[in-house]
Enzyme design. Structure first.
Site, PDB file in Angstrom:
ATOM      1  N   ASP A  47       0.880  -1.350  -0.211  1.00 34.91           N
ATOM      2  CA  ASP A  47       0.188   0.089   0.184  1.00 34.91           C
ATOM      3  C   ASP A  47       0.939   1.078  -0.003  1.00 34.91           C
ATOM      4  O   ASP A  47       1.689   1.424   0.790  1.00 34.91           O
ATOM      5  CB  ASP A  47      -0.890   0.101   1.248  1.00 34.91           C
ATOM      6  N   SER A  92      -7.445   4.000  -1.846  1.00 34.48           N
ATOM      7  CA  SER A  92      -7.026   2.505  -1.529  1.00 34.48           C
ATOM      8  C   SER A  92      -8.099   1.583  -1.901  1.00 34.48           C
ATOM      9  O   SER A  92      -8.134   0.444  -2.128  1.00 34.48           O
ATOM     10  CB  SER A  92      -6.330   2.307  -0.169  1.00 34.48           C
ATOM     11  N   THR A 146      -7.834  -2.053   1.499  1.00 32.19           N
ATOM     12  CA  THR A 146      -7.218  -2.909   0.586  1.00 32.19           C
ATOM     13  C   THR A 146      -7.598  -4.420   0.819  1.00 32.19           C
ATOM     14  O   THR A 146      -8.188  -5.067   0.007  1.00 32.19           O
ATOM     15  CB  THR A 146      -5.738  -2.635   0.519  1.00 32.19           C
ATOM     16  N   GLU A 263      -0.975  -7.941   2.313  1.00 35.50           N
ATOM     17  CA  GLU A 263      -0.675  -6.519   2.481  1.00 35.50           C
ATOM     18  C   GLU A 263       0.300  -5.916   3.311  1.00 35.50           C
ATOM     19  O   GLU A 263       0.129  -6.027   4.392  1.00 35.50           O
ATOM     20  CB  GLU A 263      -1.961  -5.841   2.471  1.00 35.50           C
ATOM     21  N   ASP A 268       2.096   2.947   3.291  1.00 36.66           N
ATOM     22  CA  ASP A 268       1.261   4.104   2.854  1.00 36.66           C
ATOM     23  C   ASP A 268       1.351   5.144   4.072  1.00 36.66           C
ATOM     24  O   ASP A 268       1.465   6.285   3.736  1.00 36.66           O
ATOM     25  CB  ASP A 268      -0.136   3.600   2.582  1.00 36.66           C
ATOM     26  N   HIS A 272       2.327   9.286   3.946  1.00 41.49           N
ATOM     27  CA  HIS A 272       1.518  10.205   4.246  1.00 41.49           C
ATOM     28  C   HIS A 272       2.324  11.159   5.113  1.00 41.49           C
ATOM     29  O   HIS A 272       2.038  12.586   5.299  1.00 41.49           O
ATOM     30  CB  HIS A 272       0.039   9.599   4.718  1.00 41.49           C
ATOM     31  N   ASP A 311      -0.597  -0.671  -4.712  1.00 42.61           N
ATOM     32  CA  ASP A 311      -2.123  -0.100  -5.139  1.00 42.61           C
ATOM     33  C   ASP A 311      -1.904   1.468  -5.513  1.00 42.61           C
ATOM     34  O   ASP A 311      -2.782   1.903  -6.457  1.00 42.61           O
ATOM     35  CB  ASP A 311      -3.138  -0.290  -3.966  1.00 42.61           C
ATOM     36  N   HIS A 312      -0.905   2.006  -5.013  1.00 43.21           N
ATOM     37  CA  HIS A 312      -0.725   3.427  -5.770  1.00 43.21           C
ATOM     38  C   HIS A 312       0.495   3.863  -4.900  1.00 43.21           C
ATOM     39  O   HIS A 312       1.036   3.250  -4.136  1.00 43.21           O
ATOM     40  CB  HIS A 312      -1.865   4.558  -5.213  1.00 43.21           C
TER      41      HIS A 312
END
Length: 516
Positions: A47, A92, A146, A263, A268, A272, A311-312
């Site tokens: 993630d 997500s 996710t 995952e 992620d 952030h 996922d990004h």
């Protein structure tokens, strides 16, 4: 005449482009016609992980441990585009749904189409329907966007309780890693409801004591929330690799084909917060879980497919910073001893030791001692906090501002240890930035408002990352494509560049091939 010529050229270009796209689609369709049976199919999702996150962890691993990442050594490498149906930059939920179900949807949707009217079937659900065992695990909460995309159907990713109920309804064999968020108490407790549906629910030390051969279905976690940050994790606690090993051992007791989704969710989170040192350790933690699976795959080379994707991208990570020019000091991220989350806690605990515990209400009117303590003018000074910063990041104060040219020469000519020390020396302007943040958080040596804020930690991490030649452009997601890597049976179909929704289509095709 000119318009006719331009129109003709445009039409010709369109036909060429359409023909190329059709040819690429035909080639992709041909790849899915002659698939081999794959008994064991494992999908990893990082993630917030794209090429920058992988290469930062790769460089750190090579420079500190003389080895690269397992995920970067996989033989087939491709790229996936991540945009959702509603936004160029996905969240997500939409990306998880695309990877899980094979259809683009709007941001916020979980296993639902863009209108929120039609349920989408995930690759995990297809696997179960085809008689496979299924395992879902993550380093964050199990009903987060996710992992939820593989078993839940909801118009909003924020409906955590209802998503948790879908987890139970799925009947999947293994859920592990992080616990639930948004759970309720009493008879509505999802863990209790799971037990009624035949799950062995294990918590804390019970996780390691579960008899895998006797359990029908497992729902296990050492924490009610996410796993600890990889950089902060106590040595005796399980991380993603240990849960991955337990999941595969458990699914093997079923004596049938299986599908797993693992995952690495906290990459992620640290994107952030623009925390490079914590981010790379989460990437390495997921890579350790991939290594567990690759060891398994090499024992079953004709039966196993392993796919790793993201996922990004999160944070707009860049491997380079203007002030460091062509120098790269990613290895210096090893000087970071805790996550930015934990450092914020350390700053506040340190301040508590000087100023006294934070008060969340007025002192007792009849407590003379309490009132007397409030009259004392305790203050915290900038000099007080410098050793804490040095201890956790290796940054060196009070060395003055080195001339720019002199610093370049000394960095290039110094040996590794000297270069490391020179790089971590704070310039006067950098010290001024940290002191200014300190004064915002502790004006006049006191706490600023409720909770005190996190200005010191945020500024220290930003300066530290820059000195390690790392930059960030965002505190949110970006539209960068992500790497998709694969190994084993049918791995060739994951090369090239394609939409993230194609990952599910390819996996569904593989899983639908009968296995003896």
């Amino acid at each position: 005449m000119k318009r006719s010529l331009f129109a003709a050229l445009a039409a010709g270009a369109f036909l060429v482009l359409s023909a190329a796209q059709a040819s690429a689609q035909d080639e992709a369709d041909d790849q899915l016609k002659d698939l081999k049976p794959a008994k064991y199919v494992i999908l990893f999702i990082g993630d917030g992980m794209s090429l920058p996150q992988r290469m930062m962890a790769e460089e750190f691993s090579r420079s500190t441990m003389n080895k690269g990442l397992t995920i970067n050594s996989m033989p087939v490498q491709g790229y996936s585009k991540t945009s959702s149906l509603s936004n160029f930059i996905t969240d997500s939920a939409a990306s998880g749904t695309a990877i899980a179900c094979g259809e683009k949807t709007n941001n916020g949707r979980i296993g639902m189409d863009a209108e929120g009217k039609r349920k989408l079937e995930s690759v995990a659900e297809v696997a179960k329907k085809n008689g496979r065992a299924v395992g879902i695990l993550t380093s964050i909460t199990i009903n987060h966007a996710t992992p939820a995309s593989f078993y839940a159907h909801n118009v909003s990713r924020d409906n955590y309780y209802d998503i948790g109920l879908d987890l139970i309804k799925s009947g999947f064999d293994y859920f592990g890693g992080g616990g639930l968020q948004g759970n309720r108490g009493g008879d509505n407790d999802i863990y209790k409801l799971a037990e009624k549906e035949g799950y062995t629910v294990a918590y804390k030390d019970e996780v390691r004591k579960v008899d895998l051969k006797k359990a029908d279905k497992l729902f296990v976690r050492e924490h009610n929330g996410a796993l600890p940050n990889a950089i902060d994790k106590p040595e005796n606690e399980w991380g993603l690799a240990e849960y991955t090993k337990q999941c595969i051992d458990f699914l093997m007791t079923k004596d049938k084909p299986f599908f797993m989704m693992v995952e690495g969710g906290n990459i992620d989170h640290h994107g952030h917060s623009n925390d490079a040192g914590s981010s790379l350790r989460e990437t390495m933690a997921m890579d350790s879980a991939v290594t567990v699976i690759m060891d398994f795959a090499k024992k079953h080379p004709k039966d196993t497919l392993v796919v790793v994707t993201g996922d990004h991208e999160t944070g707009g990570l860049t491997l380079g910073f203007a002030n460091t020019q062509y120098e790269s000091s990613i290895y210096l991220l090893g000087n970071q001893k805790c996550s930015s989350d934990e450092f914020k806690n350390k700053v506040n605990r340190f301040a508590d030791g000087i100023l006294g515990p934070r008060r969340f209400g007025p002192p007792g009117r009849n407590n003379d001692q309490d009132n007397q303590e409030n009259k004392e003018e305790k203050t915290i000074k900038f000099d007080d906090i410098k050793p804490l910063i040095t201890e956790n990041f290796g940054l060196i104060f009070d060395q003055g501002e080195a001339p720019a040219n002199e610093n370049k020469v000394s960095l290039r000519s110094a040996d590794a240890n000297a270069r490391r020390k020179l790089t971590l020396v704070l310039s006067k302007s950098e010290q001024d930035r940290i002191e200014e943040a300190f004064n915002r958080q502790f004006p006049n040596g006191k706490r600023a408002g409720f909770g005190g804020g996190d200005a010191v930690a945020n500024t220290v991490v930003a300066i530290f990352d820059n000195k390690c030649s790392v930059g960030w452009t965002s505190g949110a997601h970006t539209a960068l494509p992500v790497d998709t890597s694969s190994y084993g049976v049918n791995s060739n179909i994951f090369g090239g560049m394609y939409e993230n929704s194609d990952i599910a289509k390819k996996l569904k095709a593989v899983i639908s091939v009968p296995v003896k």
